[in-house]
Write an enzyme that holds these catalytic residues in place. Structure first.
Site, mmCIF file in Angstrom:
data_model
loop_
_atom_site.group_PDB
_atom_site.id
_atom_site.type_symbol
_atom_site.label_atom_id
_atom_site.label_comp_id
_atom_site.label_asym_id
_atom_site.label_seq_id
_atom_site.Cartn_x
_atom_site.Cartn_y
_atom_site.Cartn_z
ATOM 1 N N CYS A 17 0.885 -1.220 -0.195
ATOM 2 C CA CYS A 17 0.121 0.066 0.000
ATOM 3 C C CYS A 17 0.898 1.231 0.016
ATOM 4 O O CYS A 17 1.621 1.427 0.956
ATOM 5 C CB CYS A 17 -0.904 0.144 1.155
ATOM 6 S SG CYS A 17 -1.828 1.415 1.313
ATOM 7 N N CYS A 63 0.234 3.892 2.705
ATOM 8 C CA CYS A 63 0.826 3.286 3.919
ATOM 9 C C CYS A 63 2.070 3.853 4.333
ATOM 10 O O CYS A 63 2.465 3.876 5.341
ATOM 11 C CB CYS A 63 0.409 1.854 4.077
ATOM 12 S SG CYS A 63 -1.526 1.196 4.033
#
Length: 757
Positions: free
Chosen positions: A322, A325
């Site tokens: 991600c 993230c």
């Protein structure tokens, strides 16, 4: 083409298909959701239509005015489909990260996996050797071969990269076929060559951009930028290696010690060096050590690090693939360190800790939960929209200010459900299988001892009460009142009291005795409910299994109690009878033995006179006690049915006899009738009535069934019933009169007749 070395570990390399130069576009070469800055050239910025563009170029203006033209990403995804590869999370980029939020992949699906028509071979090879082999066989640049290998590779078990040589060769061949369709002498190619680009790379860029000059130029410039960046990285790596070599070649530092140096001699105490001025702003906490406020947690550590945390917690659910993230995570870590321990950051990898992300119903990454006192109070997904939004979230987490916008009732209910799921999941993960088995064995043993204990009248009721204690805590592990058991309560004292086996069951799940109370998790906001769930289920199974045994033990105890009660009643009754006999003896001792207690009643009246006379008094004294004149013309009759006594006042001899002689001692009930004119009539009437009553008219038959001999000298008539069965038929007549009643019966009947009247 050198992008492969930079993005080998990044799942987004799968998007760089066909020419592999497309890999260098901004939203592909960088983590998903991280937008590259616009180029400082008069071309479309990397990333196609989603990025900003310059109006310095006429071609750029034409590209901006063409809204119906497919974007570069759409062209890339179309090319991927031709190669048998799937775009990330759906066609046309539907699954890509948007607005800093990445959708969670489905269970069992890798977020970066691209499917091929055949299974990837499980072969571990050196990618450099494989790239050189492919480049030599297909007569292409080794860098393109390396990029194709990286685009078609896949992670296997143990995070091991697997290379698919066949897919890489197919990708390169598809690229060569596309490049052959672009003539080397076309005007577009010549224009790009004039701008300084390589002829072959220009043809390839035009092929994959479908002759769109702006897109082809963007691909070529991106390739150049990435190549320059790679060269810079290589240069920095070379400098670092050179520095390490120099450090290794340098000998150890030598310290010269004078010959007359005396280590025991105390010299002048050196002045402490002035401490450097701190740059920490006034009022700000001292930064904390990262390892004390930032934690990478597993499912088994959630109970300790999150639910039982003494400070508020930011629970960050992320994934390695991600992009947002990777941006948000370091920012949250820096916040936790600068906060000086005011809160802690707990990070959970959703790919590795599926039970946590499943319990929290995480649908997108990153997802951040605010946890205070073991309860989820709020959450957000993706990158924070603004600094003010993040400040308000933190203030709400500390309880210093309300959330803006405020948490709705529906959100609060949802957070409570997620908290309950997280408590159950975390507790089960940190409670090992061996601990479960030991707890089950201990509780079963203690419950078996409870059955054998005669001091517990209702074993099933006691076990059910223990189960209720644990079930209440499981339903609400935050409520303090459920964690206290008052042993002095009447109901609890009657069921379990201070029974050692019952208290041992409570201690097995964590209760401790404090005074007259059993307390669980004193001082904790929330406790681990896993042992309580195991104990509750164990008690349920034990009750079902031992219900008959408990009933038999209860009946046995009841029988023993009944026997003890009856014995006590008999003993009490015996004592009472002894006391009564003693009282009677005392009364007999105190009573006058010559006294005669009489209950006198005049015939026709209801009043009873209690009279006490002496046993030597004559019978006539009864008339005197009732104020009846015995010398009057009316005759009086004294009747005592119990003593069968009927005496008329005209019988002087009987009247002079004493009460003792008539047998009226010590007490008697006497009826006195004054006037005897109807005595004879009454006697006659009584005799007639008795005769009428006794007289029976007609005859009756008595039969018996049996097997008789024909000649058994019986007097009754025998009737043959057939088959050897005979009936005995006896006929009798009761018309003869009964003997006449005696005088005493007449007198008694007279008295009864008078009473009936």
């Amino acid at each position: 083409a050198g992008i492969y070395n930079q993005n080998m570990g990044n799942s987004t390399s799968k998007v760089f298909i066909a020419s592999c130069a497309v890999l260098s576009t901004a939203n592909a070469a960088r983590p998903w959701g991280v937008v590259a800055p616009p180029l400082r050239t008069a071309i479309i910025a990397r990333g196609g239509d989603d990025a900003s563009s310059s109006v310095d170029s006429p071609a750029t203006a034409n590209a901006e005015s063409s809204n119906d033209e497919p974007s570069l990403d759409e062209k890339v995804y179309a090319a991927m489909k031709k190669l048998g590869m799937s775009p990330p999370e759906g066609e046309n980029g539907e699954g890509e990260c948007k607005d800093g939020v990445c959708p969670m992949p489905e269970a069992g699906q890798s977020p970066s996996a691209a499917t091929t028509s055949e299974e990837l071979p499980q072969v571990e090879q050196d990618p450099n050797v494989l790239a050189e082999s492919i480049a030599k066989d297909m007569n292409v640049d080794p860098r393109l071969a390396m990029a194709a290998i990286g685009a078609t590779s896949k992670f296997g078990e143990g995070n091991q990269r697997i290379y698919d040589e066949q897919a890489a060769r197919g990708m390169i061949q598809y690229e060569l076929d596309l490049v052959e369709g672009i003539p080397s002498d076309s005007p577009d190619v010549q224009k790009l060559v004039d701008e300084g680009f390589d002829p072959y790379l220009s043809r390839r860029a035009l092929a994959f951009a479908e002759n769109n000059m702006d897109d082809a130029r963007a691909i070529l410039i991106a390739d150049q930028m990435d190549e320059e960046e790679e060269e810079g990285d290589e240069e920095e790596a070379a400098i670092a290696r050179l520095r390490e070599e120099k450090q290794a070649a340098k000998g150890p530092d030598m310290v010269e010690v004078k010959a007359n140096f005396d280590p025991t001699a105390l010299g002048t105490t050196p002045k402490p060096a002035a401490s450097p001025q701190s740059n920490q702003p006034a009022g700000m906490p001292k930064p904390a050590a990262k390892e004390s406020v930032v934690f990478e947690a597993t499912t088994a550590q959630i109970q300790e690090l999150v639910l039982e945390s003494p400070v508020p917690v930011l629970l960050d659910v992320y994934a390695d693939w991600c992009g947002p993230c990777k941006v948000l995570g370091p920012a949250l870590e820096e916040m936790a360190v600068k906060a000086g321990g005011a809160f802690r950051l707990v990070k959970v990898n959703s790919d590795n800790e599926r039970p946590v992300s499943g319990a929290l119903e995480v649908t997108a990454l990153p997802t951040v939960f605010g946890v205070r006192d073991g309860k989820i109070v709020h959450m957000f997904q993706g990158m924070p929209r603004s600094e003010d939004m993040m400040k308000n979230f933190m203030m709400g987490l500390f309880g210093a200010a309300p959330f803006k916008p405020p948490v709705t009732a529906e959100e609060s209910r949802k957070y409570n459900e997620l908290t309950a799921k997280l408590v159950k999941t975390a507790g089960a993960a940190c409670f090992s299988f061996s601990a479960r088995e030991r707890l089950t064995d201990r509780i079963t043993t203690k419950l078996d001892d409870l059955v054998k204990d005669d001091s517990v009248a209702d074993v099933e009721g006691a076990a059910g009460l223990l189960r209720t204690f644990m079930n209440n805590i499981v339903k609400d592990p935050y409520e303090q009142k459920y964690r206290k058991v008052n042993l002095e309560n009447k109901l609890i004292a009657a069921k379990i009291g201070n029974n050692p086996s019952a208290l041992a069951v409570l201690k097995s799940v964590g209760f401790s005795k404090i005074g007259s109370e059993m307390v669980l998790g004193k001082g904790k906001k929330v406790i681990n409910v896993a042992p309580l769930v195991v104990a509750r289920d164990c008690i349920d199974k034990w009750i079902q299994k031992n219900r008959n045994e408990m009933a038999a033990a209860a009946r046995k105890r009841k029988d023993e109690a009944d026997r003890a009660r009856i014995q006590a009643e008999l003993e009490a009754k015996g004592d009472a009878e002894d006391d009564a006999e003693g009282d009677e003896e005392e009364e007999e001792d105190t009573r006058d033995p010559t006294a005669c207690s009489l209950k006198l009643r005049i015939d026709g009246k209801k009043k009873v006179h209690d009279v006490v006379l002496n046993e030597n008094d004559p019978l006539s004294s009864i008339l005197s006690a009732l104020d009846i004149d015995a010398s009057s013309e009316e005759e009086a009759q004294i009747t005592c049915v119990a003593k069968r006594l009927v005496v008329k006042s005209s019988d002087t001899e009987q009247m002079k006899k004493s009460l003792k002689d008539h047998g009226l001692m010590p007490s008697a009930a006497i009826v006195v009738k004054v006037g005897g004119a109807s005595a004879a009539a009454s006697a006659t009437s009584l005799k007639e009535r008795a005769a009428e009553k006794k007289k029976k008219k007609g005859s009756h038959t008595m039969q018996s069934v049996g097997i008789y001999s024909k000649d058994d000298n019986n007097k009754a008539e025998l009737i043959d019933g057939g088959g050897g069965v005979w009936y005995e038929h006896d006929i009798s007549d009761d018309e003869q009169e009964e003997p006449e009643a005696t005088a005493e019966e007449v007198e008694s009947g007279t008295e009864e007749s008078k009473n009936d009247d």
